[in-house]
Motif scaffolding. Structure first.
Motif, PDB file in Angstrom:
ATOM      1  N   MET A 297       1.108  14.260   3.289  1.00 25.37           N
ATOM      2  CA  MET A 297      -0.235  13.863   3.698  1.00 25.37           C
ATOM      3  C   MET A 297      -0.397  12.351   3.662  1.00 25.37           C
ATOM      4  SD  MET A 297      -2.725  16.609   1.848  1.00 25.37           S
ATOM      5  CE  MET A 297      -2.699  18.366   2.235  1.00 25.37           C
ATOM      6  N   LEU A 298       0.101  11.733   2.607  1.00 29.48           N
ATOM      7  CA  LEU A 298      -0.065  10.295   2.456  1.00 29.48           C
ATOM      8  C   LEU A 298       0.678   9.538   3.561  1.00 29.48           C
ATOM      9  CD1 LEU A 298      -1.537   8.448   0.494  1.00 29.48           C
ATOM     10  CD2 LEU A 298       0.590   8.222  -0.801  1.00 29.48           C
ATOM     11  N   THR A 299       1.801  10.083   4.017  1.00 33.40           N
ATOM     12  CA  THR A 299       2.591   9.416   5.052  1.00 33.40           C
ATOM     13  C   THR A 299       1.813   9.283   6.353  1.00 33.40           C
ATOM     14  OG1 THR A 299       4.661  10.218   4.076  1.00 33.40           O
ATOM     15  CG2 THR A 299       4.728   9.522   6.372  1.00 33.40           C
ATOM     16  N   TYR A 300       1.234  10.402   6.835  1.00 32.42           N
ATOM     17  CA  TYR A 300       0.551  10.302   8.123  1.00 32.42           C
ATOM     18  C   TYR A 300      -0.830   9.672   7.995  1.00 32.42           C
ATOM     19  CZ  TYR A 300      -2.199  14.644   7.239  1.00 32.42           C
ATOM     20  OH  TYR A 300      -3.055  15.591   6.743  1.00 32.42           O
ATOM     21  N   LYS A 301      -1.473   9.776   6.847  1.00 30.06           N
ATOM     22  CA  LYS A 301      -2.793   9.160   6.698  1.00 30.06           C
ATOM     23  C   LYS A 301      -2.689   7.644   6.571  1.00 30.06           C
ATOM     24  CE  LYS A 301      -5.113  13.225   4.814  1.00 30.06           C
ATOM     25  NZ  LYS A 301      -5.884  13.819   3.715  1.00 30.06           N
ATOM     26  N   CYS A 302      -1.611   7.152   5.978  1.00 31.75           N
ATOM     27  CA  CYS A 302      -1.406   5.701   5.924  1.00 31.75           C
ATOM     28  C   CYS A 302      -1.237   5.140   7.339  1.00 31.75           C
ATOM     29  CB  CYS A 302      -0.174   5.377   5.075  1.00 31.75           C
ATOM     30  SG  CYS A 302      -0.460   5.512   3.295  1.00 31.75           S
ATOM     31  N   ALA A 303      -0.553   5.892   8.201  1.00 32.18           N
ATOM     32  CA  ALA A 303      -0.409   5.453   9.591  1.00 32.18           C
ATOM     33  C   ALA A 303      -1.752   5.473  10.310  1.00 32.18           C
ATOM     34  CB  ALA A 303       0.604   6.342  10.308  1.00 32.18           C
ATOM     35  N   TRP A 304      -2.603   6.440   9.994  1.00 30.96           N
ATOM     36  CA  TRP A 304      -3.912   6.527  10.635  1.00 30.96           C
ATOM     37  C   TRP A 304      -4.821   5.361  10.249  1.00 30.96           C
ATOM     38  CZ3 TRP A 304      -5.623  12.356   9.990  1.00 30.96           C
ATOM     39  CH2 TRP A 304      -4.806  13.164  10.804  1.00 30.96           C
ATOM     40  N   TYR A 305      -4.839   5.015   8.952  1.00 26.60           N
ATOM     41  CA  TYR A 305      -5.824   4.061   8.437  1.00 26.60           C
ATOM     42  C   TYR A 305      -5.262   2.655   8.240  1.00 26.60           C
ATOM     43  CZ  TYR A 305      -8.290   8.435   7.586  1.00 26.60           C
ATOM     44  OH  TYR A 305      -8.886   9.661   7.739  1.00 26.60           O
ATOM     45  N   GLY A 306      -3.984   2.421   8.576  1.00 34.38           N
ATOM     46  CA  GLY A 306      -3.448   1.070   8.551  1.00 34.38           C
ATOM     47  C   GLY A 306      -2.866   0.616   7.238  1.00 34.38           C
ATOM     48  N   SER A 307      -2.838   1.453   6.229  1.00 38.00           N
ATOM     49  CA  SER A 307      -2.227   1.063   4.962  1.00 38.00           C
ATOM     50  C   SER A 307      -0.717   1.263   5.037  1.00 38.00           C
ATOM     51  CB  SER A 307      -2.817   1.882   3.807  1.00 38.00           C
ATOM     52  OG  SER A 307      -2.763   3.266   4.091  1.00 38.00           O
ATOM     53  N   GLU A 308      -0.010   0.679   4.095  1.00 37.35           N
ATOM     54  CA  GLU A 308       1.458   0.711   4.084  1.00 37.35           C
ATOM     55  C   GLU A 308       1.932   1.581   2.937  1.00 37.35           C
ATOM     56  OE1 GLU A 308       5.316  -2.335   3.856  1.00 37.35           O
ATOM     57  OE2 GLU A 308       3.275  -3.059   3.477  1.00 37.35           O
ATOM     58  N   LEU A 309       2.815   2.504   3.240  1.00 35.62           N
ATOM     59  CA  LEU A 309       3.408   3.368   2.221  1.00 35.62           C
ATOM     60  C   LEU A 309       4.832   2.904   1.974  1.00 35.62           C
ATOM     61  CD1 LEU A 309       3.275   5.841   0.364  1.00 35.62           C
ATOM     62  CD2 LEU A 309       4.067   7.229   2.278  1.00 35.62           C
ATOM     63  N   ILE A 310       5.136   2.557   0.727  1.00 29.26           N
ATOM     64  CA  ILE A 310       6.460   2.073   0.325  1.00 29.26           C
ATOM     65  C   ILE A 310       7.046   3.077  -0.661  1.00 29.26           C
ATOM     66  CG2 ILE A 310       7.763   0.168  -0.708  1.00 29.26           C
ATOM     67  CD1 ILE A 310       5.359  -1.641   0.012  1.00 29.26           C
ATOM     68  N   ILE A 311       8.263   3.531  -0.387  1.00 30.74           N
ATOM     69  CA  ILE A 311       8.940   4.495  -1.250  1.00 30.74           C
ATOM     70  C   ILE A 311       9.978   3.762  -2.095  1.00 30.74           C
ATOM     71  CG2 ILE A 311      10.261   6.635  -1.343  1.00 30.74           C
ATOM     72  CD1 ILE A 311       7.428   6.939  -0.259  1.00 30.74           C
ATOM     73  N   ALA A 312       9.840   3.856  -3.398  1.00 31.21           N
ATOM     74  CA  ALA A 312      10.774   3.197  -4.314  1.00 31.21           C
ATOM     75  C   ALA A 312      12.075   3.995  -4.386  1.00 31.21           C
ATOM     76  CB  ALA A 312      10.150   3.087  -5.703  1.00 31.21           C
ATOM     77  N   PRO A 313      13.180   3.362  -4.788  1.00 33.79           N
ATOM     78  CA  PRO A 313      14.449   4.083  -4.921  1.00 33.79           C
ATOM     79  C   PRO A 313      14.328   5.259  -5.886  1.00 33.79           C
ATOM     80  CG  PRO A 313      14.811   1.717  -5.044  1.00 33.79           C
ATOM     81  CD  PRO A 313      13.317   1.927  -5.061  1.00 33.79           C
ATOM     82  N   ARG A 314      15.027   6.340  -5.565  1.00 32.81           N
ATOM     83  CA  ARG A 314      14.912   7.571  -6.349  1.00 32.81           C
ATOM     84  C   ARG A 314      15.355   7.371  -7.797  1.00 32.81           C
ATOM     85  NH1 ARG A 314      16.973  13.113  -3.830  1.00 32.81           N
ATOM     86  NH2 ARG A 314      15.043  12.685  -2.690  1.00 32.81           N
ATOM     87  N   PHE A 315      16.391   6.600  -8.033  1.00 25.95           N
ATOM     88  CA  PHE A 315      16.946   6.480  -9.378  1.00 25.95           C
ATOM     89  C   PHE A 315      16.485   5.217 -10.104  1.00 25.95           C
ATOM     90  CE2 PHE A 315      19.984   9.029  -6.897  1.00 25.95           C
ATOM     91  CZ  PHE A 315      19.935  10.188  -7.638  1.00 25.95           C
ATOM     92  N   TYR A 316      15.406   4.633  -9.638  1.00 20.46           N
ATOM     93  CA  TYR A 316      14.861   3.473 -10.339  1.00 20.46           C
ATOM     94  C   TYR A 316      14.195   3.946 -11.626  1.00 20.46           C
ATOM     95  CZ  TYR A 316      11.749  -0.387 -11.455  1.00 20.46           C
ATOM     96  OH  TYR A 316      11.078  -1.388 -12.099  1.00 20.46           O
ATOM     97  N   ALA A 317      14.547   3.298 -12.744  1.00 18.00           N
ATOM     98  CA  ALA A 317      14.043   3.702 -14.067  1.00 18.00           C
ATOM     99  C   ALA A 317      12.667   3.094 -14.301  1.00 18.00           C
ATOM    100  CB  ALA A 317      15.030   3.273 -15.147  1.00 18.00           C
ATOM    101  N   SER A 318      11.674   3.586 -13.634  1.00 20.13           N
ATOM    102  CA  SER A 318      10.338   3.000 -13.729  1.00 20.13           C
ATOM    103  C   SER A 318       9.697   3.224 -15.094  1.00 20.13           C
ATOM    104  CB  SER A 318       9.436   3.577 -12.633  1.00 20.13           C
ATOM    105  OG  SER A 318       9.353   4.991 -12.742  1.00 20.13           O
TER     106      SER A 318
END
Length: 383
Positions: A297-318
């Motif tokens: 949902m967040l992927t297509y809604k960001c495209a609709w409303y102009g915001s940017e979705l950034i996906i962090a690396p899967r194995f990043y130890a956040s």
């Protein structure tokens, strides 16, 4: 820009229309199962494959002699079902080539897979929708549809019928929201933790209705197969599943819309949900959250409303990285919700710290540096 958008409404059919809807769903299900059986037989006998076009031609030749009852419904129902089957096989073979575990297309079952798709002349009226061969069917609410209608998918959920209208519309290029970028950490205790300290709990509808679900399932298993009481219990069980799904979907839609409309950039982790549910202790809770649906949902809604979705690396130890100094601790069990950095003595809330780290590497990657914010490749941060 052009976008695809769907509008979903509940139908209010009369008795004759319910019969026709069920016939359309039955023909679509039959065409799908017939096509799947033919593909399996063809592969076993000659080692060959086929496609939706060839199967539709073959099915049309058999209509007059073997399946004359298929003329009672729109020709789009079986045709679109065979196209769905073709896409299912394409996804299956693509997954095999990419080394992913993808299930083989399965046969559809009456009562579980009651849906069909129509194309062609589809019109939306004041309080109804007009579909090919089905005519005008009243809706339970006043519809609002923008753009060119591409198709209509009709589906039965328990004892209710719904129509989803897929449209293509032209919208002006969206202006990015003015809100500050945020990092988003997903979890089970708190569904959403933002880098600004905001925490949002999920409704967890499955956990709320689990006892009732178990009770209805137990009653259903004791009913005699084929009896009227078993059909009643199946309907009650399906209604509860629909209620659980609607609560979860409503929550996810509200959260994702709020984020996409108010935040200029959103950074979230690349969760491996399929691997996470292998943990038997957390599998039910993780499935109840809907992490995969949240990202979709967040992927297509960001495209609709102009915001940017950034996906962090899967194995990043956040969670294990100190957001103040960058120190990475070696172990941090899930039971530890707060910890103190040995290097700078900063006290961290586990979820807020992870969200801050996600925001930092997300803004660094969008600025053109390494995705982990470290020119050396992120080794110092545990990427």
């Amino acid at each position: 820009m052009k976008i695809h958008r769907a509008y979903r409404y509940e139908l209010a059919p009369n008795r004759m229309q319910r019969v026709m809807l069920a016939k359309h769903a039955g023909v679509a299900r039959f065409a799908y199962n017939w096509g799947l059986a033919r593909r399996i037989a063809l592969h076993e006998e000659a080692g060959q494959s086929t496609n939706a076009i060839e199967q539709h031609r073959e099915l049309n030749r058999l209509k007059k002699t073997d399946f004359p009852w298929m003329y009672e419904v729109s020709k789009c129902a079986p045709q679109e079902a065979l196209r769905d089957l073709d896409r299912a096989f394409q996804h299956f073979f693509r997954g095999l080539n990419e080394g992913r575990k993808v299930g083989f297309p399965r046969f559809k079952k009456k009562g579980r897979d009651d849906s069909f798709r129509l194309t062609g002349s589809i019109r939306v009226l004041d309080n109804a929708v007009q579909l090919p061969r089905l005519g005008r069917i009243r809706l339970k609410e006043k519809p609002y549809v923008e753009g060119r209608i591409l198709s209509a998918t009709v589906k039965r959920e328990a004892d209710r019928w719904y129509v989803s209208l897929a449209t293509e519309t032209e919208i002006p290029d969206p202006v990015p929201p003015s809100g500050e970028p945020v990092g988003v950490d997903l979890g089970v205790s708190w569904f959403l933790t933002l880098s600004d300290g905001t925490k949002i709990k999920a409704p967890k509808p499955l956990r709320r209705y689990l006892r009732r679900l178990e009770r209805l399932s137990k009653r259903h298993s004791r009913k005699k197969p084929g009896s009227r009481n078993r059909r009643k219990s199946a309907l009650a069980l399906a209604r509860l599943h629909r209620k659980i799904r609607n609560i979860r979907q409503d929550f996810l839609h509200k959260v994702t819309t709020e984020l996409a409309k108010t935040k200029r950039a959103i950074v979230m982790e690349d969760l491996h949900v399929r691997g996470m549910v292998q943990n038997r202790a957390l599998a039910r809770a993780i499935s109840d959250m809907g992490f995969g649906e949240f990202r979709r949902m967040l992927t297509y809604k960001c495209a609709w409303y102009g915001s940017e979705l950034i996906i962090a690396p899967r194995f990043y130890a956040s969670s294990k990285t100190c957001s103040a100094c960058g120190y990475v601790i070696s172990e941090l069990p899930l039971s530890v919700r707060e910890w103190t950095c040995p290097a700078c003595s900063t006290r961290h809330d586990r979820d807020i710290n992870a969200a801050k780290n996600l925001l930092r590497i997300g803004t660094a990657s969008s600025a053109g540096s390494d995705a982990c914010g470290d020119p050396s490749g992120g080794a110092a941060l545990g990427c």
